[in-house]
Write a protein that holds these residues in place. Structure first.
Motif: not given
Length: 342
Positions: A29, A67-68, A70-72, A74-75, A80
Motif C-alpha cells: 500500500y 482500492d482492493r 483498502e477493502k481487504m 477494512k474487511d 487503512i
C-alpha cells in the motif's frame, strides 16, 4: 483461524490474515500510493503522447488494486494505512526532469515491484491475497516491457555490450580464477554474470544521481536537501568505482545520455515522498549490490561491492532518522498478540 464475512444476505467464512500477509499488504500500500502520486505528476507535465499514454495506462490498472487492498484491510477490521495522498503531489508544479526520465524511473519502480511481489507471494497463504499479487505481477511485467521498449526505441536506454558467443563448454581449472588482485600477470576477464550486475548498477545509479539532484533542487527542508545531495554523491562514487573496474578490463559501457533538469525550484512532491522514495530506491540498490557481490567470483569485485553495501546501509540509516524526526515514518503493524482470541 476463520472469520465470517457478510456477502449479500449470507455469511461466508475465510481464513484470518496472517502477520506476514498484513505486513506484505501494508508495504504494498505504501509503495502503490507513492507510485500513483509520482505518475500523476509525470502524466500532468509530459509532452510525449506515447509516454503519457503508457503512464496513464499503468495508473488506471494500479488504482483499483489500491482500492482492493483498502477493502481487504477494512474487511479484516484493520485500519487503512495513510500511505501517500494528494497532499504529497503538486500537480501545478512545472516540469522538473527532462524528457525520457519519467519512463526510466518507472522502469526502476517496476523492477522493484517484480522483486517484492515474488517475496510477498511466498509469504501469503490466502488465495485472494495470492491472486492479488499474481495479477499485479502480470501488470508490472506488462508495463515494464512497454517502458523498456519505449526507452530503447527513443534512444533513452542503451543495450548492454555485445560479445562473441561461447562455442565450447569450459570448466575452471586455475585456482587464480577468483583473484582480481595480482601483482604479476593479468587477472582473468570479467565474466558475463559479473558484468550484468555492474552494468545494471551503472544504469540505475545514473538515474538515481539525476533523481537526487532534482529532488535536492526542490526540497523545502534544509536537512532533506543536504541528505539528497549526499545521495547524489553516493551514486557518483558508485558510478566512478564501477566504471573503474570495467575500464581496467578494457570494457567501455554505453550509458544513458540526454538526462537533464529544468531550472524549476517548485517541488512537485512533498519532502516526505522524496525521502521515502529515496529509502525505497536505496534498499533496491542495497539488494542489487548484494546480489552482485554474491554472484561475482572475482575478489576485487566482491570487495568493492561489499564496501558499497556498507555505504548504502549507512545512507539508509540516516534516511530513517530524518523520517522519524519529521514524523514521516508510518509505523508498520506490530507483532502484537496479547489480545488475540482463538
Amino acid at each position: 483461524m476463520v472469520i465470517f464475512i457478510k456477502v449479500g444476505d449470507g455469511m461466508v467464512n475465510r481464513s484470518k490474515m496472517t502477520s506476514t500477509e498484513i505486513g506484505a499488504l501494508w508495504i504494498t500500500y505504501q509503495k502503490k500510493t507513492l507510485i500513483l502520486r509520482v505518475l500523476e505528476h509525470f502524466i500532468e507535465v509530459s509532452d510525449d503522447k506515447r509516454a503519457k499514454k503508457l503512464m496513464k495506462g499503468l495508473w488506471s490498472e494500479l488504482d483499483p488494486n489500491v482500492d482492493r487492498i483498502e477493502k481487504m484491510f477494512k474487511d479484516e477490521g484493520a485500519v487503512i494505512p495513510q500511505g501517500f495522498t494528494k497532499a504529497d503531489v503538486n500537480l501545478q508544479a512545472p516540469k522538473l526532469f527532462g524528457e525520457g526520465f519519467d519512463i526510466l524511473l518507472c522502469m526502476i519502480l517496476k523492477e522493484i515491484s517484480m522483486g517484492l511481489y515474488t517475496l510477498h507471494i511466498a509469504t501469503s497463504y490466502r488465495n485472494d491475497i495470492i491472486d492479488l499479487y499474481r495479477e499485479m505481477t502480470n501488470i508490472t511485467q506488462k508495463y515494464y516491457q512497454k517502458f523498456l521498449n519505449y526507452a530503447v526505441d527513443e534512444g533513452y536506454y542503451p543495450l548492454p555490450n555485445f560479445i562473441n558467443v561461447p562455442t565450447t563448454v569450459d570448466f575452471v581449472s586455475d585456482k587464480n580464477y577468483i583473484k582480481g588482485y595480482r601483482l604479476f600477470g593479468d587477472k582473468r576477464e570479467i565474466n558475463t554474470i559479473e558484468f550484468s550486475y555492474l552494468y545494471q548498477s551503472i544504469q540505475t545509479n545514473t538515474i538515481g544521481m539525476e533523481l537526487m539532484t532534482g529532488f535536492a533542487q526542490t526540497a523545502e527542508h534544509t536537512e532533506v536537501k543536504e541528505y539528497l545531495i549526499k545521495g547524489k554523491e553516493l551514486s557518483k562514487d558508485i558510478l566512478e568505482g564501477t566504471y573503474d573496474i570495467l575500464i581496467k578490463d578494457d570494457i567501455r559501457v554505453p550509458t544513458i545520455k540526454g538526462l537533464s533538469l529544468t531550472k524549476s525550484n517548485i517541488p512537485p512532491f512533498s519532502d516526505k515522498l522524496m525521502v521515502y522514495l529515496t529509502f525505497l530506491l536505496s534498499n533496491f540498490g542495497l539488494g542489487s549490490q548484494g546480489f552482485g557481490a554474491g554472484f561475482s567470483i572475482r575478489d576485487d569485485i566482491n570487495v568493492k561491492l561489499g564496501l558499497y553495501v556498507k555505504d548504502i546501509m549507512l545512507f539508509i540509516r540516516e534516511n530513517i532518522k530524518i523520517m522519524i524526526e519529521n514524523g514521516w515514518l508510518e509505523e508498520p503493524p506490530r507483532m502484537s498478540m496479547n489480545n488475540l482470541k482463538e
